[in-house]
Design a protein around this motif. Structure first.
Motif, PDB file in Angstrom:
ATOM      1  N   THR A 238     -11.847  -0.867  64.774  1.00 17.34           N
ATOM      2  CA  THR A 238     -12.585  -1.973  63.913  1.00 17.34           C
ATOM      3  C   THR A 238     -13.060  -2.745  64.865  1.00 17.34           C
ATOM      4  OG1 THR A 238     -10.630  -1.984  61.889  1.00 17.34           O
ATOM      5  CG2 THR A 238     -12.169  -3.667  62.242  1.00 17.34           C
ATOM      6  N   ALA A 239     -14.385  -2.887  64.238  1.00 17.93           N
ATOM      7  CA  ALA A 239     -15.283  -3.561  65.306  1.00 17.93           C
ATOM      8  C   ALA A 239     -14.932  -5.051  65.571  1.00 17.93           C
ATOM      9  CB  ALA A 239     -16.582  -3.393  64.676  1.00 17.93           C
ATOM     10  N   TYR A 240     -15.567  -5.895  66.507  1.00 20.59           N
ATOM     11  CA  TYR A 240     -15.195  -7.128  66.982  1.00 20.59           C
ATOM     12  C   TYR A 240     -15.347  -8.229  65.821  1.00 20.59           C
ATOM     13  CZ  TYR A 240     -15.434 -11.116  69.857  1.00 20.59           C
ATOM     14  OH  TYR A 240     -15.190 -12.354  70.426  1.00 20.59           O
ATOM     15  N   GLN A 241     -14.214  -9.068  65.779  1.00 17.37           N
ATOM     16  CA  GLN A 241     -13.868  -9.889  64.655  1.00 17.37           C
ATOM     17  C   GLN A 241     -13.847  -9.364  63.129  1.00 17.37           C
ATOM     18  OE1 GLN A 241     -14.840 -13.716  65.065  1.00 17.37           O
ATOM     19  NE2 GLN A 241     -13.789 -13.491  66.894  1.00 17.37           N
ATOM     20  N   GLY A 242     -13.760  -8.070  63.198  1.00 26.19           N
ATOM     21  CA  GLY A 242     -13.183  -7.421  61.889  1.00 26.19           C
ATOM     22  C   GLY A 242     -12.098  -7.701  61.376  1.00 26.19           C
ATOM     23  N   ALA A 243     -11.665  -7.002  60.092  1.00 23.88           N
ATOM     24  CA  ALA A 243     -10.615  -7.385  59.208  1.00 23.88           C
ATOM     25  C   ALA A 243      -9.765  -6.073  58.896  1.00 23.88           C
ATOM     26  CB  ALA A 243     -10.571  -8.244  58.117  1.00 23.88           C
ATOM     27  N   VAL A 244      -8.487  -6.035  58.883  1.00 21.77           N
ATOM     28  CA  VAL A 244      -7.770  -4.964  58.471  1.00 21.77           C
ATOM     29  C   VAL A 244      -6.489  -5.447  57.325  1.00 21.77           C
ATOM     30  CG1 VAL A 244      -6.308  -2.993  59.080  1.00 21.77           C
ATOM     31  CG2 VAL A 244      -8.091  -3.694  60.677  1.00 21.77           C
ATOM     32  N   THR A 245      -6.815  -4.756  56.364  1.00 18.62           N
ATOM     33  CA  THR A 245      -5.639  -5.137  55.337  1.00 18.62           C
ATOM     34  C   THR A 245      -4.703  -4.038  55.427  1.00 18.62           C
ATOM     35  OG1 THR A 245      -6.584  -3.963  53.482  1.00 18.62           O
ATOM     36  CG2 THR A 245      -7.230  -6.415  53.851  1.00 18.62           C
ATOM     37  N   CYS A 246      -3.330  -4.355  55.022  1.00 19.06           N
ATOM     38  CA  CYS A 246      -2.196  -3.420  55.021  1.00 19.06           C
ATOM     39  C   CYS A 246      -1.429  -3.872  53.917  1.00 19.06           C
ATOM     40  CB  CYS A 246      -1.536  -3.871  56.215  1.00 19.06           C
ATOM     41  SG  CYS A 246       0.437  -3.376  56.341  1.00 19.06           S
ATOM     42  N   CYS A 247      -1.077  -2.748  52.939  1.00 19.72           N
ATOM     43  CA  CYS A 247      -0.266  -2.780  51.839  1.00 19.72           C
ATOM     44  C   CYS A 247       0.963  -1.774  51.561  1.00 19.72           C
ATOM     45  CB  CYS A 247      -1.164  -2.883  50.660  1.00 19.72           C
ATOM     46  SG  CYS A 247      -1.930  -1.382  50.175  1.00 19.72           S
ATOM     47  N   GLY A 248       0.781  -0.760  52.345  1.00 24.64           N
ATOM     48  CA  GLY A 248       1.628   0.382  52.111  1.00 24.64           C
ATOM     49  C   GLY A 248       2.303   1.118  53.371  1.00 24.64           C
ATOM     50  N   ASN A 249       3.075   2.015  52.914  1.00 26.83           N
ATOM     51  CA  ASN A 249       3.648   2.535  54.055  1.00 26.83           C
ATOM     52  C   ASN A 249       4.039   4.122  53.656  1.00 26.83           C
ATOM     53  OD1 ASN A 249       5.573   2.075  51.834  1.00 26.83           O
ATOM     54  ND2 ASN A 249       7.316   1.168  53.259  1.00 26.83           N
ATOM     55  N   VAL A 250       3.234   4.734  52.887  1.00 26.74           N
ATOM     56  CA  VAL A 250       3.552   6.111  52.487  1.00 26.74           C
ATOM     57  C   VAL A 250       3.635   7.037  53.883  1.00 26.74           C
ATOM     58  CG1 VAL A 250       2.787   6.238  50.049  1.00 26.74           C
ATOM     59  CG2 VAL A 250       1.063   6.493  51.887  1.00 26.74           C
TER      60      VAL A 250
END
Ligand SMILES: NC(=O)c1ccc[n+]([C@@H]2O[C@H](COP(=O)([O-])OP(=O)(O)OC[C@H]3O[C@@H](n4cnc5c(N)ncnc54)[C@H](OP(=O)(O)O)[C@@H]3O)[C@@H](O)[C@H]2O)c1
Length: 335
Positions: A238-250
């Motif tokens: 992910t690029a500088y100052q970006g965001a990643v969301t995490c919801c699952g674990n399949v």
């Protein structure tokens, strides 16, 4: 009012062995609660399948009726703000976990779990979205609130053919983002096109390179629905100052990482929980899903089944073989 109804019931007998069948239940068997709802539609989510196979992290005691999503008509409101005839939906909280769920034709729940059906959505559409669409909506709301506008670059969605993934692709493309769909079903190009994806990537291509702390910047943000090394790779690309969301674990519940994406690129990792999301925010996200974020492609990516067909779909979602959304028409009187 009818006193019995059809439901999927999962039983444990002998201990550790789980069987599911469609059978009759009585209203009196439902847990106490303020609002009795006649369920018209439910939907199938990964968590429902876990409950249906005896995953004790989801459901502690059996016999049990799974179904974390339900949309229907209020039959009794018991002093709450809800009156008979109101169209409503319930997703998350304890529904379908240890409270008899949406794979039964009636549910009874506390009033503060119930959302009035927003204008702009039918009961059926609300279940096409369901927990998957709501979770995708929560993920998108984190990205929007992080000031990632479409001009910042592409958004990657992992597990893109799944419930949350397909809804995330559809919502993001609806509101103007260029979306890269990462999938194990690369042959389904038409499906991803109908969702609005601008690029389809085989999921092997976005797997992690464990020896490297950072990888080439590719995405303005990522909606990750699978976890494990895909999430690790998402944080590294992910690029500088970006965001990643995490919801699952399949893929995996583990996350192996250094701190470098955070301290050198200022990446933010947002956790997403749909089950206990507070009611005010819940209603706000449902209003968006019924209005400006409502995917154009809802019906095109949906498979509608009856309660009697549900059993085999539970096996298929566990094998990662389903695509898009599967809704259950609970008005079908056939067992
Ligand atoms: N935190 C929350 O509130 C919340 C809410 C809803 C769901 N969830 C979680 O989010 C995840 C997705 O839920 P869902 O209902 O969308 O499930 P789903 O419909 O089964 O979709 C999961 C998708 O992940 C991909 N996948 C499956 N097995 C994989 C593997 N071994 N490695 C990599 N990718 C794999 C497949 O997509 P491709 O073939 O396209 O890659 C599959 O369609 C689940 O873990 C679920 O429990 C969490």
């Amino acid at each position: 009012m009818t006193h019995s109804f059809k439901a999927m019931v999962v039983t444990e007998n002998p201990p550790g062995t789980f069987t599911r069948r469609i059978t009759q239940k009585s209203i009196a068997e439902l847990p106490p609660g303020d609002v009795l709802i006649e369920v018209r539609f439910s939907s199938l989510n990964y968590k429902d399948a876990l409950s249906a196979i005896g995953n004790k992290g989801v459901t502690r005691t059996y016999p049990h009726t799974p179904g974390i999503d339900a949309a229907g008509i209020v039959v009794e409101g018991k002093g709450s703000d809800f009156s008979p005839g109101d169209p409503v939906l319930v997703t998350g909280y304890d529904l379908g976990m240890n409270t008899s769920g949406g794979f039964g034709q009636f549910i009874r729940v506390p009033a503060d779990w119930v959302v009035r059906l927003p204008e702009g959505l039918s009961l059926k559409e609300s279940m096409i979205l369901g927990t998957a669409g709501f979770t995708a909506g929560l993920s998108v709301s984190k990205i929007v609130a992080h000031s990632i506008h479409p001009g910042r670059g592409k958004i990657l969605v992992t597990g893109a053919s799944g419930g949350v993934g397909s809804m995330a692709v559809a919502i993001l493309s609806r509101i103007g983002y260029a979306v890269a769909a990462a999938t194990g079903k690369i042959e389904e190009a038409d499906f991803f096109k109908s969702l609005g994806a601008s690029e389809v990537i085989p999921r092997e291509e976005i797997k992690d390179t464990p020896k490297k702390a950072l990888l080439k910047e590719r995405w303005a943000a990522v909606v990750d629905t699978v976890g494990g090394e895909y999430l690790a790779a998402a944080l590294k690309t992910t690029a500088y100052q970006g965001a990643v969301t995490c919801c699952g674990n399949v893929a995996s519940a583990s996350l192996s990482l250094t701190v470098y994406p955070f301290i050198l690129r200022g990446i933010t990792l947002y956790g997403v929980d749909s089950a206990n999301n507070p009611m005010a925010h819940r209603k706000a996200v449902w209003e968006k899903l019924a209005g400006p974020w409502k995917p154009d492609s809802l019906f095109a990516i949906t498979n509608e089944i009856s309660l009697s067909a549900l059993d085999s779909y539970i096996d298929r979602i566990l094998e990662g073989k389903l695509k898009g959304r599967t809704i259950v028409n609970m008005t079908d009187s056939q067992i």
